[in-house]
Design a protein around this motif. Structure first.
Motif, mmCIF file in Angstrom:
data_model
loop_
_atom_site.group_PDB
_atom_site.id
_atom_site.type_symbol
_atom_site.label_atom_id
_atom_site.label_comp_id
_atom_site.label_asym_id
_atom_site.label_seq_id
_atom_site.Cartn_x
_atom_site.Cartn_y
_atom_site.Cartn_z
ATOM 1 N N SER A 107 11.381 -6.802 -37.563
ATOM 2 C CA SER A 107 10.997 -8.088 -37.175
ATOM 3 C C SER A 107 9.543 -8.419 -38.084
ATOM 4 O O SER A 107 9.014 -9.377 -38.586
ATOM 5 C CB SER A 107 10.331 -8.236 -35.633
ATOM 6 O OG SER A 107 11.718 -8.091 -35.060
ATOM 7 N N CYS A 108 8.524 -7.223 -38.064
ATOM 8 C CA CYS A 108 7.432 -7.171 -38.655
ATOM 9 C C CYS A 108 7.866 -7.518 -40.323
ATOM 10 O O CYS A 108 6.943 -8.118 -41.090
ATOM 11 C CB CYS A 108 6.655 -5.905 -38.696
ATOM 12 S SG CYS A 108 5.752 -5.931 -36.898
ATOM 13 N N ALA A 124 0.968 -9.296 -40.320
ATOM 14 C CA ALA A 124 2.420 -8.929 -39.809
ATOM 15 C C ALA A 124 2.433 -7.295 -39.749
ATOM 16 O O ALA A 124 3.046 -6.998 -38.755
ATOM 17 C CB ALA A 124 3.695 -9.462 -40.460
ATOM 18 N N LEU A 125 1.995 -6.903 -40.730
ATOM 19 C CA LEU A 125 2.335 -5.475 -41.185
ATOM 20 C C LEU A 125 1.252 -4.664 -40.190
ATOM 21 O O LEU A 125 1.703 -3.386 -39.458
ATOM 22 C CB LEU A 125 2.143 -4.904 -42.421
ATOM 23 C CG LEU A 125 3.198 -5.488 -43.283
ATOM 24 C CD1 LEU A 125 3.056 -5.036 -44.805
ATOM 25 C CD2 LEU A 125 4.582 -5.136 -42.732
ATOM 26 N N TYR A 127 0.548 -5.301 -37.218
ATOM 27 C CA TYR A 127 0.918 -5.532 -35.828
ATOM 28 C C TYR A 127 1.650 -4.197 -35.692
ATOM 29 O O TYR A 127 1.617 -3.631 -34.728
ATOM 30 C CB TYR A 127 1.543 -6.799 -35.677
ATOM 31 C CG TYR A 127 2.376 -6.807 -34.210
ATOM 32 C CD1 TYR A 127 1.537 -6.947 -33.147
ATOM 33 C CD2 TYR A 127 3.763 -6.449 -34.042
ATOM 34 C CE1 TYR A 127 1.972 -7.014 -31.881
ATOM 35 C CE2 TYR A 127 4.231 -6.466 -32.759
ATOM 36 C CZ TYR A 127 3.415 -6.755 -31.636
ATOM 37 O OH TYR A 127 3.934 -6.725 -30.377
ATOM 38 N N LEU A 128 2.395 -3.873 -36.713
ATOM 39 C CA LEU A 128 3.411 -2.525 -36.608
ATOM 40 C C LEU A 128 2.375 -1.285 -36.548
ATOM 41 O O LEU A 128 2.681 -0.430 -35.743
ATOM 42 C CB LEU A 128 4.187 -2.618 -37.811
ATOM 43 C CG LEU A 128 5.410 -1.611 -38.109
ATOM 44 C CD1 LEU A 128 6.256 -1.390 -36.781
ATOM 45 C CD2 LEU A 128 5.993 -1.591 -39.442
ATOM 46 N N VAL B 12 9.847 -6.078 -29.609
ATOM 47 C CA VAL B 12 8.430 -6.434 -30.259
ATOM 48 C C VAL B 12 7.273 -6.563 -29.592
ATOM 49 O O VAL B 12 6.509 -6.375 -30.159
ATOM 50 C CB VAL B 12 8.694 -7.879 -31.000
ATOM 51 C CG1 VAL B 12 9.698 -7.732 -32.108
ATOM 52 C CG2 VAL B 12 9.159 -8.872 -30.000
#
Lengths: 237, 141
Positions: A107-108, A124-125, A127-128, B12
């Motif tokens: 997803s990321c 986005a990354l 968040y991971l 998520v």
């Protein structure tokens, strides 16, 4: 999935290390996709023996394409869609937390590929990376506030009657309460202190080394990483 | 669609609450029934008594049976917490796949193992309706 699950955790952790050591988002994504392709391919080969060949044949093919660096973002998006289909097919993760981690990474990565600016790509990354750090810290916190873990009784129960020990012989570890008390506190302290590793590159490398040892021992005892317990198995949230 | 979203969101926005408490642990037991004669209960996929270090290392890279076993544990838990035809079918089919072909009916039960004080106790929490083994094996093929 076991080796693959260790690799997934490793690549998420390695990615965190990459961000803190000056990799560009693009470089980090390249490495992640390569390692993720290996991890998913290994899982898919195992699944192919059990049926659902349409899903896992396609998944294997996309892994090959992603590993070869062909097709840009499309193999990543394709793998994301297949992961969604797997969630539907099995009404949840098949490989417990390993599948959840795969979905999170995909997803990321998918969002990073959709991003039009480097800033949003990094967001986005990041968040991971945040989730990776939380995966250790939250997991340590919920243990350390539990009296059963404080006394070392919880880890004894894992060996005594949980579904995880890979052989009956391993259940005899429950007869060594002092050893399990020390092991339990070692795990809790490692998980709680993991976020501090981000403060210095050397500390991070040391923490990643400890994480590798932690997941390797999980794989030896329980044929799983901690991620296998994330959702629906006996040692539950 | 809502169901799919409810399956997707925890991946998520994970809780990361691994090993918070050690809940009662399910074991799947099955028996074959021929006519009015039910057979003995057997544990599905009993774990090996001992594994060498080399076997443990090999199983890290290739272990579809163990992964399926853990998936069945998940299905067993789901069957108690939120009973669904999906969980029932998955257990029936995967248990049947490993059995020799025959005209019998297959029945399984879920035995939950837990600790009460210093004692390990087992409690049967679910017994399935017997279904023809042959039909399940056709589905699994």
């Amino acid at each position: 999935m076991n080796g693959a699950a260790v690799l997934e955790q490793g690549l998420a952790a390695g990615f965190t290390a990459g961000l803190t050591e000056g990799f560009t988002a693009g470089q980090a994504m390249g490495w992640m996709q390569l390692l993720l392709a290996f991890a998913i391919a290994q899982q898919s080969l195992e699944h192919l023996l059990r049926g659902d060949r349409a899903i896992f044949g396609a998944r294997l093919l996309l892994c090959l394409v992603m590993a070869l660096g062909i097709g840009g973002a499309w193999p990543v998006w394709g793998l994301w869609v297949i992961s969604l289909a797997m969630l539907w097919r099995y009404q949840g993760p098949y490989n417990g937390g390993s599948d959840k981690m795969t979905m999170l990474i995909l997803s990321c990565l998918s969002l990073a590929h959709l991003s039009t600016t480097p800033f949003w790509q990094e967001m986005a990354l990041s968040y991971l990376a945040v989730q990776l750090v939380l995966s250790y810290f939250v997991s340590g916190w919920i243990k350390v506030i539990n009296p059963e873990w404080q006394r070392g009784e919880a880890l004894r129960d894992v060996f005594r009657f949980s579904a995880y020990p890979v052989s009956e012989a391993l259940r005899s570890w429950a007869d060594h309460p002092r050893l399990l008390f020390v092991m339990g506190w070692t795990v809790m302290l490692f998980e709680l202190l993991f976020p501090l590793a981000l403060l210095h590159p050397v500390a991070l490398k040391l923490a990643l080394l400890c994480a590798a040892g932690f997941h390797f021992s999980n794989a030896c005892f329980f044929a799983s990483t901690g991620f296998s317990g994330s959702g629906s198995v006996p040692i539950r949230p | 669609m809502l169901r799919l979203i409810s399956l997707f969101l925890p991946t998520v926005i994970p809780s990361w609450r691994f090993f918070q408490t050690v809940a009662p642990s399910p074991r799947i037991e099955y028996r074959l029934i021929l006519g009015e004669q039910p057979g003995d209960w057997h544990e599905d996929r009993p774990r090996p008594a001992h594994l060498s270090f080399a076997q443990i290392l090999r199983r890290m890279l290739w272990n579809p049976d163990w992964n399926e076993q853990l998936y069945l544990v998940s299905c067993a838990e789901r069957l108690i917490e939120a009973p669904s035809q999906h969980s029932l079918d998955e257990i029936n089919t995967r248990v049947a796949r490993l059995l020799p072909k025959g005209p019998q009916l297959l029945q399984f039960r879920l035995v939950f193992v837990s600790r009460e004080g210093a004692r390990i106790v087992k409690l049967v929490e679910y017994e399935s309706t017997p279904v023809p083994l042959a039909g399940l094996q056709e589905e699994a093929a």
